[in-house]
Design a protein around this motif. Structure first.
Motif, short mmCIF file in Angstrom:
data_model
loop_
_atom_site.label_atom_id
_atom_site.label_comp_id
_atom_site.label_asym_id
_atom_site.label_seq_id
_atom_site.Cartn_x
_atom_site.Cartn_y
_atom_site.Cartn_z
N ALA A 91 66.02 -59.14 4.64
CA ALA A 91 66.60 -58.44 5.77
C ALA A 91 66.22 -59.09 7.09
N SER A 92 67.12 -59.02 8.03
CA SER A 92 66.84 -59.50 9.39
C SER A 92 67.62 -58.62 10.37
N GLY A 93 67.24 -58.73 11.64
CA GLY A 93 67.89 -57.91 12.66
C GLY A 93 66.94 -56.82 13.12
N ARG A 94 67.31 -55.59 12.92
CA ARG A 94 66.47 -54.47 13.36
C ARG A 94 65.15 -54.44 12.61
N ALA A 95 64.18 -53.76 13.18
CA ALA A 95 62.85 -53.67 12.59
C ALA A 95 62.93 -53.20 11.14
N PHE A 96 62.31 -53.96 10.25
CA PHE A 96 62.39 -53.71 8.82
C PHE A 96 61.86 -52.34 8.44
N SER A 97 60.91 -51.85 9.21
CA SER A 97 60.28 -50.58 8.88
C SER A 97 61.11 -49.37 9.31
N SER A 98 62.25 -49.61 9.94
CA SER A 98 62.99 -48.50 10.53
C SER A 98 64.12 -47.97 9.66
N TYR A 99 64.32 -48.54 8.48
CA TYR A 99 65.44 -48.10 7.66
C TYR A 99 65.09 -48.15 6.17
N ASP A 100 65.87 -47.38 5.40
CA ASP A 100 65.76 -47.43 3.95
C ASP A 100 66.57 -48.63 3.44
N ILE A 101 66.19 -49.08 2.26
CA ILE A 101 66.97 -50.10 1.56
C ILE A 101 67.35 -49.56 0.19
N GLY A 102 68.61 -49.67 -0.14
CA GLY A 102 69.07 -49.25 -1.45
C GLY A 102 69.69 -50.39 -2.22
N TRP A 103 69.60 -50.31 -3.53
CA TRP A 103 70.30 -51.23 -4.42
C TRP A 103 71.42 -50.45 -5.12
N PHE A 104 72.58 -51.06 -5.16
CA PHE A 104 73.74 -50.48 -5.82
C PHE A 104 74.34 -51.55 -6.72
N ARG A 105 75.18 -51.11 -7.64
CA ARG A 105 75.86 -52.09 -8.49
C ARG A 105 77.30 -51.66 -8.72
N LEU A 106 78.12 -52.68 -8.94
CA LEU A 106 79.54 -52.46 -9.17
C LEU A 106 79.96 -53.28 -10.37
N ALA A 107 80.37 -52.58 -11.42
CA ALA A 107 80.84 -53.25 -12.63
C ALA A 107 82.36 -53.14 -12.71
N PRO A 108 82.99 -54.08 -13.37
CA PRO A 108 84.46 -54.06 -13.48
C PRO A 108 84.95 -52.74 -14.08
N GLY A 109 85.92 -52.14 -13.42
CA GLY A 109 86.50 -50.91 -13.92
C GLY A 109 85.67 -49.67 -13.68
N LYS A 110 84.55 -49.81 -12.98
CA LYS A 110 83.68 -48.65 -12.73
C LYS A 110 83.50 -48.46 -11.23
N GLU A 111 83.03 -47.28 -10.86
CA GLU A 111 82.74 -47.01 -9.47
C GLU A 111 81.35 -47.56 -9.12
N ARG A 112 81.16 -47.78 -7.84
CA ARG A 112 79.85 -48.24 -7.38
C ARG A 112 78.79 -47.21 -7.75
N GLU A 113 77.65 -47.71 -8.21
CA GLU A 113 76.60 -46.86 -8.73
C GLU A 113 75.29 -47.12 -8.00
N PHE A 114 74.63 -46.05 -7.61
CA PHE A 114 73.29 -46.16 -7.03
C PHE A 114 72.32 -46.61 -8.12
N VAL A 115 71.43 -47.53 -7.77
CA VAL A 115 70.45 -48.04 -8.73
C VAL A 115 69.03 -47.61 -8.33
N ALA A 116 68.64 -47.93 -7.12
CA ALA A 116 67.28 -47.63 -6.67
C ALA A 116 67.25 -47.72 -5.15
N SER A 117 66.24 -47.10 -4.56
CA SER A 117 66.06 -47.21 -3.12
C SER A 117 64.60 -47.18 -2.76
N SER A 118 64.33 -47.72 -1.60
CA SER A 118 62.98 -47.75 -1.05
C SER A 118 63.08 -47.21 0.37
N THR A 119 62.40 -46.09 0.63
CA THR A 119 62.52 -45.50 1.96
C THR A 119 61.67 -46.27 2.97
#
Length: 117
Positions: free
Chosen positions: A24-52
């Motif tokens: 990550a770059s730009g705004r202060a790294f400590s100021s936002y959450d980061i989430g991982w998502f995934r998108l498989a063919p024929g499926k909707e985007r899915e939440f995987v994990a997050s770090s607050t």
């Protein structure tokens, strides 16, 4: 603004491991959450994990709990997703995103993960 760049995807056999990175770059790294998502063919985007943002807490989708681990390196402005015991159903494009309180407004370009059976 926040810029996010994912890396670490690839082809792996079932049962194998991969570690994804989200730099990550730009705004202060400590100021936002980061989430991982995934998108498989024929499926909707899915939440995987997050770090607050601090105090940092991890959250996981039930489908990956016990197999994936999210971690956050404040010195490197990077969030990692360690993926173990991979299954063919984990095959997808994985994206990281930044935001707050479950609302993500900056996204990376994605990295492909393919798990062969």
């Amino acid at each position: 603004q926040v810029q996010l760049v994912e890396s670490g995807g690839g082809l792996v056999q079932a049962g194998g491991s991969l570690r994804l990175s989200c730099a990550a770059s730009g705004r202060a790294f400590s100021s936002y959450d980061i989430g991982w998502f995934r998108l498989a063919p024929g499926k909707e985007r899915e939440f995987v994990a997050s770090s607050t943002r601090e105090p940092t807490r991890p959250y996981y989708a039930d489908s990956v709990k016990g197999r994936f681990t999210i971690s956050r390196d404040y010195a490197k402005n990077t969030v990692y997703l360690q993926m173990n015991s991979l299954k063919p159903e984990d095959t997808a494009v994985y994206y990281c995103a930044s935001g707050l309180l479950g609302r993500y407004n900056y996204w990376g370009q994605g990295t492909q993960v393919t798990v062969s059976s």
